[in-house]
Scaffold this active site. Structure first.
Site, PDB file in Angstrom:
ATOM      1  CG  HIS A  14     -11.426 -19.306  39.427  1.00  0.00           C
ATOM      2  ND1 HIS A  14     -12.722 -19.593  39.766  1.00  0.00           N
ATOM      3  CD2 HIS A  14     -11.472 -18.818  38.163  1.00  0.00           C
ATOM      4  CE1 HIS A  14     -13.524 -19.283  38.763  1.00  0.00           C
ATOM      5  NE2 HIS A  14     -12.786 -18.821  37.767  1.00  0.00           N
ATOM      6  CE1 TYR A  72     -16.524 -23.257  46.156  1.00  0.00           C
ATOM      7  CE2 TYR A  72     -17.842 -25.158  46.785  1.00  0.00           C
ATOM      8  CZ  TYR A  72     -16.796 -24.610  46.077  1.00  0.00           C
ATOM      9  OH  TYR A  72     -16.022 -25.421  45.281  1.00  0.00           O
ATOM     10  N   PRO A  83     -19.308 -33.584  46.055  1.00  0.00           N
ATOM     11  CG  PRO A  83     -20.733 -33.075  44.293  1.00  0.00           C
ATOM     12  CD  PRO A  83     -20.592 -33.935  45.489  1.00  0.00           C
ATOM     13  CE  LYS A 128      -9.694 -31.060  47.795  1.00  0.00           C
ATOM     14  NZ  LYS A 128      -9.109 -30.166  46.806  1.00  0.00           N
ATOM     15  CE1 TYR A 156     -11.470 -24.325  45.189  1.00  0.00           C
ATOM     16  CE2 TYR A 156     -13.138 -25.457  46.487  1.00  0.00           C
ATOM     17  CZ  TYR A 156     -12.754 -24.809  45.334  1.00  0.00           C
ATOM     18  OH  TYR A 156     -13.660 -24.646  44.304  1.00  0.00           O
TER      19      TYR A 156
HETATM   20  P1  FAS Z   1     -16.148 -42.057  35.688  1.00  0.00           P
HETATM   21  O1  FAS Z   1     -17.378 -42.582  36.373  1.00  0.00           O
HETATM   22  O2  FAS Z   1     -16.126 -40.668  35.182  1.00  0.00           O
HETATM   23  O3  FAS Z   1     -15.806 -42.995  34.421  1.00  0.00           O
HETATM   24  C1  FAS Z   1     -15.935 -44.394  34.508  1.00  0.00           C
HETATM   25  C2  FAS Z   1     -16.149 -44.923  33.083  1.00  0.00           C
HETATM   26  O4  FAS Z   1     -16.229 -46.359  33.147  1.00  0.00           O
HETATM   27  C3  FAS Z   1     -17.459 -44.432  32.493  1.00  0.00           C
HETATM   28  O5  FAS Z   1     -17.244 -43.905  31.205  1.00  0.00           O
HETATM   29  C4  FAS Z   1     -18.338 -45.682  32.453  1.00  0.00           C
HETATM   30  O6  FAS Z   1     -19.212 -45.700  31.347  1.00  0.00           O
HETATM   31  C5  FAS Z   1     -17.306 -46.784  32.339  1.00  0.00           C
HETATM   32  N1  FAS Z   1     -17.789 -48.086  32.821  1.00  0.00           N
HETATM   33  C6  FAS Z   1     -18.595 -48.330  33.872  1.00  0.00           C
HETATM   34  N2  FAS Z   1     -18.815 -49.653  33.993  1.00  0.00           N
HETATM   35  C7  FAS Z   1     -18.107 -50.265  32.992  1.00  0.00           C
HETATM   36  C8  FAS Z   1     -17.922 -51.606  32.582  1.00  0.00           C
HETATM   37  N3  FAS Z   1     -18.507 -52.605  33.236  1.00  0.00           N
HETATM   38  N4  FAS Z   1     -17.134 -51.859  31.509  1.00  0.00           N
HETATM   39  C9  FAS Z   1     -16.523 -50.840  30.843  1.00  0.00           C
HETATM   40  N5  FAS Z   1     -16.661 -49.534  31.180  1.00  0.00           N
HETATM   41  C10 FAS Z   1     -17.446 -49.259  32.245  1.00  0.00           C
HETATM   42  N6  FAS Z   1     -16.352 -34.263  40.859  1.00  0.00           N
HETATM   43  C11 FAS Z   1     -15.985 -32.985  41.114  1.00  0.00           C
HETATM   44  O7  FAS Z   1     -14.811 -32.743  41.439  1.00  0.00           O
HETATM   45  N7  FAS Z   1     -16.901 -31.964  40.993  1.00  0.00           N
HETATM   46  C12 FAS Z   1     -18.204 -32.202  40.615  1.00  0.00           C
HETATM   47  O8  FAS Z   1     -18.999 -31.286  40.512  1.00  0.00           O
HETATM   48  C13 FAS Z   1     -18.623 -33.508  40.332  1.00  0.00           C
HETATM   49  N8  FAS Z   1     -19.905 -33.782  39.924  1.00  0.00           N
HETATM   50  C14 FAS Z   1     -20.281 -35.089  39.687  1.00  0.00           C
HETATM   51  C15 FAS Z   1     -21.599 -35.429  39.271  1.00  0.00           C
HETATM   52  C16 FAS Z   1     -21.969 -36.763  39.051  1.00  0.00           C
HETATM   53  C17 FAS Z   1     -23.391 -37.100  38.619  1.00  0.00           C
HETATM   54  C18 FAS Z   1     -21.032 -37.793  39.237  1.00  0.00           C
HETATM   55  C19 FAS Z   1     -21.420 -39.256  39.024  1.00  0.00           C
HETATM   56  C20 FAS Z   1     -19.729 -37.484  39.640  1.00  0.00           C
HETATM   57  C21 FAS Z   1     -19.344 -36.120  39.845  1.00  0.00           C
HETATM   58  N9  FAS Z   1     -18.053 -35.775  40.224  1.00  0.00           N
HETATM   59  C22 FAS Z   1     -17.655 -34.513  40.480  1.00  0.00           C
HETATM   60  C23 FAS Z   1     -17.066 -36.773  40.354  1.00  0.00           C
HETATM   61  C24 FAS Z   1     -16.587 -37.082  38.979  1.00  0.00           C
HETATM   62  O9  FAS Z   1     -16.084 -35.910  38.364  1.00  0.00           O
HETATM   63  C25 FAS Z   1     -15.577 -38.168  39.111  1.00  0.00           C
HETATM   64  O10 FAS Z   1     -14.637 -37.874  40.121  1.00  0.00           O
HETATM   65  C26 FAS Z   1     -14.882 -38.457  37.825  1.00  0.00           C
HETATM   66  O11 FAS Z   1     -15.843 -38.674  36.839  1.00  0.00           O
HETATM   67  C27 FAS Z   1     -13.991 -39.661  38.069  1.00  0.00           C
HETATM   68  O12 FAS Z   1     -13.598 -40.146  36.855  1.00  0.00           O
HETATM   69  P2  FAS Z   1     -13.453 -41.730  36.611  1.00  0.00           P
HETATM   70  O13 FAS Z   1     -12.754 -42.323  37.754  1.00  0.00           O
HETATM   71  O14 FAS Z   1     -12.909 -41.847  35.237  1.00  0.00           O
HETATM   72  O15 FAS Z   1     -14.948 -42.306  36.689  1.00  0.00           O
HETATM   73  C1  PHB Z   2     -18.482 -27.495  39.068  1.00  0.00           C
HETATM   74  O1  PHB Z   2     -18.165 -26.479  38.426  1.00  0.00           O
HETATM   75  O2  PHB Z   2     -19.142 -28.429  38.553  1.00  0.00           O
HETATM   76  C2  PHB Z   2     -18.092 -27.597  40.515  1.00  0.00           C
HETATM   77  C3  PHB Z   2     -17.185 -26.684  41.022  1.00  0.00           C
HETATM   78  C4  PHB Z   2     -16.812 -26.791  42.363  1.00  0.00           C
HETATM   79  C5  PHB Z   2     -17.360 -27.776  43.151  1.00  0.00           C
HETATM   80  C6  PHB Z   2     -18.280 -28.707  42.623  1.00  0.00           C
HETATM   81  C7  PHB Z   2     -18.644 -28.605  41.290  1.00  0.00           C
HETATM   82  O3  PHB Z   2     -17.010 -27.868  44.468  1.00  0.00           O
END
Ligand code: FAS
Ligand code: PHB
Length: 394
Positions: free
Chosen positions: A72, A201, A293, A297, A385
């Site tokens: 993009h 957005y 989100p 980032k 961004y």
């Molecule tokens: P994660 O949370 O992905 O992974 C952590 C892992 O550790 C998980 O698999 C968990 O099961 C495991 N774990 C937890 N406790 C443990 C324990 N005690 N023992 C062993 N393992 C354990 N970011 C964006 O940029 N755009 C988005 O749209 C976006 N949407 C999101 C929506 C939600 C609901 C959430 C929660 C986050 C979102 N994020 C988004 C942020 C997300 O993408 C995170 O930045 C990303 O998952 C980070 O990855 P990890 O640091 O690996 O953490």
């Molecule tokens: C997504 O595609 O999940 C997404 C993209 C951009 C954002 C947040 C989420 O800023």
């Protein structure tokens, strides 16, 4: 059992760290609380900065992203029924972002780890981290009915916001900064063609909306909803009807609706832990910080943490130098706080905050009018961004 690094968590942070360490000949074992299927069932991020895309190449797992990811060059900002394109490429001297779902990135990393026969323990229960303030840390957990212990040199806390690693850090050694937002994002995933070739957005008086995508046939949409809202209150039809009310006419006409593959509400918070290192335990990714989100980032900050941590551990084993380890926390936090600031600022700019009164709406209107009529204003959105350079401000 003994290894060099135990990685707690098999989300993108843990898997990417494991892959980078493996490529450099550093042994690591991953211990994950959930099953691999559960990890892959999460629908999260969708936008990769160039730094993250480059890291996937460095980890040897970028091939499908290049084949299936969507590059993009910009995105639309819809406000007062007017589309304003933020020309990322033109405003940043050629930088772009890649639209490639976190789920797919996680799948690529899992497949690479399995193909290399690297040790991972999924469905590990009661994971606990020990003696990370000594030169001999270890991790214990239950797996398939047995109590296991892994002795190691370092522990990488990649276990997300609700993990055990940050929770195990001594309270007197940790500072936490947090802001919880008074709304959530209701997300819907559907096998329908995206409404536009780039993201939209939306700042609508009814609330924020985001039109995103995973491929040319799969779309991801979000609506700002009150924190008190429950996903069961939202039928697919109700979601599509509300999204239409927040879009402009061209998007309403282009919108293709269909059954949801996934629907969930994510709370929004800004959160940072300082420091990110506790003796021989390091926090990376959501274990150390959370962003709303809006600025896309979260995953990208996790990737830059992992780049710094992998570099520090590889340097330690290759040169017996502790320079990278000693500077890890400070290097990450500089980039984290810039990502936190942009995510907070863009959230303030694009969402409705009725509890902050009419004056907030007036400030928002004045700021959007300035930004969208100013080359400098649009450039500040664009360069944050696409992601600031890793050495920005050094
Ligand atoms: P994660 O949370 O992905 O992974 C952590 C892992 O550790 C998980 O698999 C968990 O099961 C495991 N774990 C937890 N406790 C443990 C324990 N005690 N023992 C062993 N393992 C354990 N970011 C964006 O940029 N755009 C988005 O749209 C976006 N949407 C999101 C929506 C939600 C609901 C959430 C929660 C986050 C979102 N994020 C988004 C942020 C997300 O993408 C995170 O930045 C990303 O998952 C980070 O990855 P990890 O640091 O690996 O953490
Ligand atoms: C997504 O595609 O999940 C997404 C993209 C951009 C954002 C947040 C989420 O800023």
């Amino acid at each position: 059992m003994r290894t060099q690094v135990v990685i707690v968590g098999a989300g993108p942070s843990g898997l990417l760290l494991g892959q980078l360490l493996h490529k450099a000949g550093v042994d690591a074992v991953i211990v994950e609380r959930q099953s691999a299927g559960h990890v892959l069932s999460r629908i999260r991020a969708g936008i990769l900065e160039q730094v993250t895309a480059d890291l996937l190449d460095e980890a040897g797992v970028g091939e499908r992203m290049h084949r299936e990811g969507l590059v993009h060059n910009g995105f639309d900002l819809l406000w007062h029924d007017r589309r304003n394109r933020i020309d990322l490429e033109g405003l940043t001297g050629g930088k772009k972002v890649v639209c490639y779902g976190q789920t797919e990135m996680t799948r690529d990393l899992m497949d690479a780890r399995r193909a290399a026969g690297l040790p991972s323990y999924y469905s590990a229960a009661n994971v606990a981290v020990h003696d990370f303030d000594t030169a001999h840390p270890h991790v214990t957990f239950e797996h398939e009915g047995a109590l296991l212990r892994i002795d190691c040199d370092f522990i990488a806390g990649c276990d997300g916001f609700h993990g055990v690693c940050r929770a195990s850090a001594p309270r007197e050694a940790i500072r936490e900064f947090e802001r919880v937002y008074p709304f959530g994002w209701l997300g819907l995933l559907s096998d329908t063609p995206p409404v536009h070739h780039e993201l939209i957005y939306v700042n609508s008086p009814r609330g924020f909306a985001l039109c995103s995508q995973r491929s040319l046939t799969r779309s991801r949409y979000y609506l700002q909803v009150p924190l008190s809202d429950k996903v069961e209150n939202w039928s697919d039809q109700a979601f599509w009807d509300e999204l239409r009310l927040r879009l402009d006419q061209p998007a309403r006409e282009a919108l293709v609706t269909g059954p949801s593959l996934e629907k969930s509400i994510a709370p929004l918070r800004s959160f940072v832990t300082e420091p990110l290192r506790f003796g021989r335990m390091f926090l990376a990714g959501d274990a150390g910080h959370i962003v709303p989100p809006t600025g896309a980032k979260g995953l990208n900050l996790a990737a830059s943490d992992v780049k710094y941590l992998a570099g520090a551990l590889i340097e330690y084993y290759a040169e017996r130098s502790e320079a990278g380890i000693d500077s890890y926390s400070e290097r990450c936090l500089k980039r984290i706080w810039r990502g936190e600031r942009f995510s907070w600022w863009f959230t303030q700019l694009m969402h409705q905050f009725p509890e902050q009164g009419e004056i907030h709406a007036k400030f928002q209107q004045a700021e959007l009018e300035y930004l969208l009529h100013s080359e400098a204003g649009k450039r500040t959105i664009a360069e944050n961004y696409v992601g600031l350079p890793l050495d920005f401000g050094d």
